[in-house]
Design a protein around this motif. Structure first.
Motif, PDB file in Angstrom:
ATOM      1  N   MET A  41       4.968  -4.016   5.910  1.00  0.00           N
ATOM      2  CA  MET A  41       5.125  -5.162   6.803  1.00  0.00           C
ATOM      3  C   MET A  41       6.511  -5.165   7.437  1.00  0.00           C
ATOM      4  SD  MET A  41       6.083  -8.779   6.908  1.00  0.00           S
ATOM      5  CE  MET A  41       6.764  -8.625   5.282  1.00  0.00           C
ATOM      6  N   GLN A  42       6.549  -5.152   8.733  1.00  0.00           N
ATOM      7  CA  GLN A  42       7.817  -5.026   9.416  1.00  0.00           C
ATOM      8  C   GLN A  42       7.700  -5.659  10.797  1.00  0.00           C
ATOM      9  OE1 GLN A  42       9.758  -1.231   8.350  1.00  0.00           O
ATOM     10  NE2 GLN A  42      10.231  -1.095  10.533  1.00  0.00           N
ATOM     11  N   LEU A  43       8.731  -6.372  11.207  1.00  0.00           N
ATOM     12  CA  LEU A  43       8.733  -6.923  12.558  1.00  0.00           C
ATOM     13  C   LEU A  43       8.925  -5.789  13.559  1.00  0.00           C
ATOM     14  CD1 LEU A  43      10.969 -10.067  11.964  1.00  0.00           C
ATOM     15  CD2 LEU A  43       8.500 -10.007  12.254  1.00  0.00           C
ATOM     16  N   LYS A  72       3.124  -0.246 -11.606  1.00  0.00           N
ATOM     17  CA  LYS A  72       4.405   0.413 -11.392  1.00  0.00           C
ATOM     18  C   LYS A  72       5.544  -0.606 -11.384  1.00  0.00           C
ATOM     19  CE  LYS A  72       5.718   4.544  -8.805  1.00  0.00           C
ATOM     20  NZ  LYS A  72       5.384   5.394  -7.631  1.00  0.00           N
ATOM     21  N   ALA A  73       5.243  -1.808 -10.893  1.00  0.00           N
ATOM     22  CA  ALA A  73       6.255  -2.866 -10.827  1.00  0.00           C
ATOM     23  C   ALA A  73       6.389  -3.592 -12.166  1.00  0.00           C
ATOM     24  CB  ALA A  73       5.897  -3.852  -9.722  1.00  0.00           C
ATOM     25  N   GLY A  74       5.568  -3.191 -13.127  1.00  0.00           N
ATOM     26  CA  GLY A  74       5.680  -3.795 -14.454  1.00  0.00           C
ATOM     27  C   GLY A  74       5.019  -5.158 -14.574  1.00  0.00           C
ATOM     28  N   ILE A 114       3.556  -5.029  -3.679  1.00  0.00           N
ATOM     29  CA  ILE A 114       2.606  -4.479  -2.707  1.00  0.00           C
ATOM     30  C   ILE A 114       3.291  -4.068  -1.410  1.00  0.00           C
ATOM     31  CG2 ILE A 114       0.546  -4.959  -1.315  1.00  0.00           C
ATOM     32  CD1 ILE A 114      -0.095  -4.819  -4.238  1.00  0.00           C
ATOM     33  N   GLU A 115       4.157  -4.921  -0.899  1.00  0.00           N
ATOM     34  CA  GLU A 115       4.756  -4.690   0.417  1.00  0.00           C
ATOM     35  C   GLU A 115       6.071  -3.935   0.349  1.00  0.00           C
ATOM     36  OE1 GLU A 115       3.791  -5.318   3.459  1.00  0.00           O
ATOM     37  OE2 GLU A 115       1.925  -6.339   3.016  1.00  0.00           O
ATOM     38  N   GLY A 116       6.621  -3.829  -0.832  1.00  0.00           N
ATOM     39  CA  GLY A 116       7.964  -3.289  -0.935  1.00  0.00           C
ATOM     40  C   GLY A 116       8.957  -4.424  -0.786  1.00  0.00           C
ATOM     41  N   PRO A 117      10.131  -4.271  -1.403  1.00  0.00           N
ATOM     42  CA  PRO A 117      11.101  -5.365  -1.454  1.00  0.00           C
ATOM     43  C   PRO A 117      11.963  -5.469  -0.199  1.00  0.00           C
ATOM     44  CG  PRO A 117      11.896  -3.491  -2.695  1.00  0.00           C
ATOM     45  CD  PRO A 117      10.577  -3.080  -2.122  1.00  0.00           C
ATOM     46  N   GLY A 118      11.860  -4.492   0.692  1.00  0.00           N
ATOM     47  CA  GLY A 118      12.728  -4.454   1.875  1.00  0.00           C
ATOM     48  C   GLY A 118      12.481  -5.613   2.823  1.00  0.00           C
ATOM     49  N   PRO A 119      13.445  -5.823   3.741  1.00  0.00           N
ATOM     50  CA  PRO A 119      13.336  -6.920   4.700  1.00  0.00           C
ATOM     51  C   PRO A 119      12.286  -6.632   5.769  1.00  0.00           C
ATOM     52  CG  PRO A 119      15.257  -5.589   5.179  1.00  0.00           C
ATOM     53  CD  PRO A 119      14.664  -5.032   3.923  1.00  0.00           C
ATOM     54  N   ALA A 120      11.700  -7.704   6.309  1.00  0.00           N
ATOM     55  CA  ALA A 120      10.719  -7.562   7.392  1.00  0.00           C
ATOM     56  C   ALA A 120      11.436  -7.256   8.699  1.00  0.00           C
ATOM     57  CB  ALA A 120       9.886  -8.822   7.517  1.00  0.00           C
ATOM     58  N   PHE A 121      12.615  -7.836   8.853  1.00  0.00           N
ATOM     59  CA  PHE A 121      13.414  -7.551  10.044  1.00  0.00           C
ATOM     60  C   PHE A 121      14.328  -6.377   9.749  1.00  0.00           C
ATOM     61  CE2 PHE A 121      17.226  -7.863  12.606  1.00  0.00           C
ATOM     62  CZ  PHE A 121      16.724  -8.050  13.877  1.00  0.00           C
TER      63      PHE A 121
END
Ligand code: FES
Ligand code: FES
Lengths: 161, 161
Positions: free
Chosen positions: A1-3, B51-53, B83-90
DNA sequence: TCCTTATGGACATATAATATCCTTAAAGGA
DNA sequence: TCCTTTAAGGATATTATATGTCCATAAGGA
C-alpha cells in the motif's frame, strides 16, 4: 500500500503556485523542471487538481496554472483526495456473509465492526490532513528553507510566470 | 491507494482464532471456507502473521494456526503491518533536491516539511490502530452479532479445531 | 497567421496485487 | 514403519494499477 508519487508532486506544486504573483500563471513545463519530474505525467496530476477545483488553468502563451482560491483555503486532504480519490483505503468485501453457518435471514444493519474500526482510523488520518493548509505549509517552508534558495526560486518562477 | 484484501481476511481470521479452545489449532482450509476466500492465497497471509509472531503454527493432522499470545496483546496495527509492511504509505522521493536553483552545498538537515506532515497524519492512523486489540474486537462482535450465528460458528469451528 | 499552452484520449511499460500450483518437511496416527 | 495431514515456501500465471509517453485538438495571445 503506497500513495502515488503524484501526491508528492502535487503538494510541492501547490506550494510553488501559492507564491505566484497575483493573477499570474505558471506552466506545466516549469513546474516539471523545478521538481525534476516528467512533464506529461505531471500534467495528469495538475488536471486532477483542476478537475477538483483547486487550481485554475489558462491556455496560450503565459498560460499555465494558478491556485483557484487562497492558499489558506486549500488543505492537504483536498490535494490528496484529488489525486488518490476520496474513497477509503480499506475496502470491505463483506466476507462475513460467506460464513457457511450463517442463516439466509441474517441482516447486516450496521457495517462490519472490523470495517468500522479501520474507517475510524482513516478518519483520524483525514482529519490531520484537513487540519493542514497550503498556507501553513508555505509559512513553514519560509521558516526552514535557506533564504537564498527561496529567493533564487522566486526569481526563477517570476521569470516564467 | 488501497489496502490489500488480505488485511480484511487476516483480521477476521484473528477474531476466529481468538475464540479457539485453549491449545487447539484451526487449519487454513477451515479458515478459508469460513470466509469464502481462496485457501492458497489466505495461506500467504497467515504465513505473514506467523512471521510477525502473531500466530503459531503446527503441522500434521489437527495442525493449523492459533494466536501466539492473548488477544488483548494483539492490535490492529500488528496485523495491518504484518500484511502491508510497516513502512509509510507516503514515500518521499526528495524532489526538492531537483530544484535547478538549488546550490550544491544545500544540506537537508530535516526531512521535507511536506513529508513530515504526511507522516504525522499516518501516525494518527497508526495510533488509532494500535488502540484497538483483537480482544476488544471480539467483545464488540459478541455484542453485535446474533447469538445463534455466534453459537453455530463456535460449533463449526469446534468440530474442526 | 503562427506559436504556445492545456485537455484528453490512446498507448506502452513497469510494478504490485491476486491467485494457483507444486515440492518439501514435519507431525500424528495406524 | 508407513501413510495421511498440514504448513512452508518457491515458481509461475493473471489481472489491476501506477507510471510514463505520444499525439490530435482547441483555445489564447502576439
Ligand atoms: S466483512 Fe468486511 S470487514 Fe468484516
Ligand atoms: S521532497 Fe519529498 S515530500 Fe518534499
Amino acid at each position: 500500500m503506497q500513495l502515488k508519487n503524484q501526491v508528492e508532486w502535487a503538494l510541492h506544486c501547490c506550494s510553488i503556485l501559492a507564491g505566484l504573483p497575483d493573477g499570474r500563471y505558471l506552466d506545466t513545463k516549469s513546474l516539471a523542471q523545478l521538481h525534476g519530474v516528467p512533464k506529461e505525467y505531471l500534467s495528469k496530476a495538475l488536471q486532477a487538481l483542476a478537475k477538483a477545483g483547486l487550481v485554475l488553468s489558462t491556455l496560450g502563451p503565459s498560460g499555465g496554472y494558478r491556485l483557484a482560491r487562497a492558499a489558506s483555503g486549500i488543505t492537504f486532504w483536498d490535494v490528496v483526495s484529488a489525486i488518490e480519490g476520496p474513497g477509503p483505503a480499506f475496502v470491505c468485501t463483506e466476507i462475513r456473509r460467506n460464513n457457511p453457518c450463517r442463516p439466509k435471514s441474517t441482516c447486516d444493519a450496521k457495517a462490519c465492526i472490523v470495517a468500522r474500526v479501520m474507517w475510524e482510523a482513516e478518519d483520524a488520518w483525514r482529519e490531520k490532513l484537513r487540519g493542514m493548509t497550503i498556507a501553513k505549509l508555505v509559512d513553514q517552508v519560509v521558516e526552514e528553507v535557506p533564504a537564498d534558495l527561496m529567493e533564487a526560486t522566486a526569481v526563477w518562477v517570476g521569470e516564467r510566470s
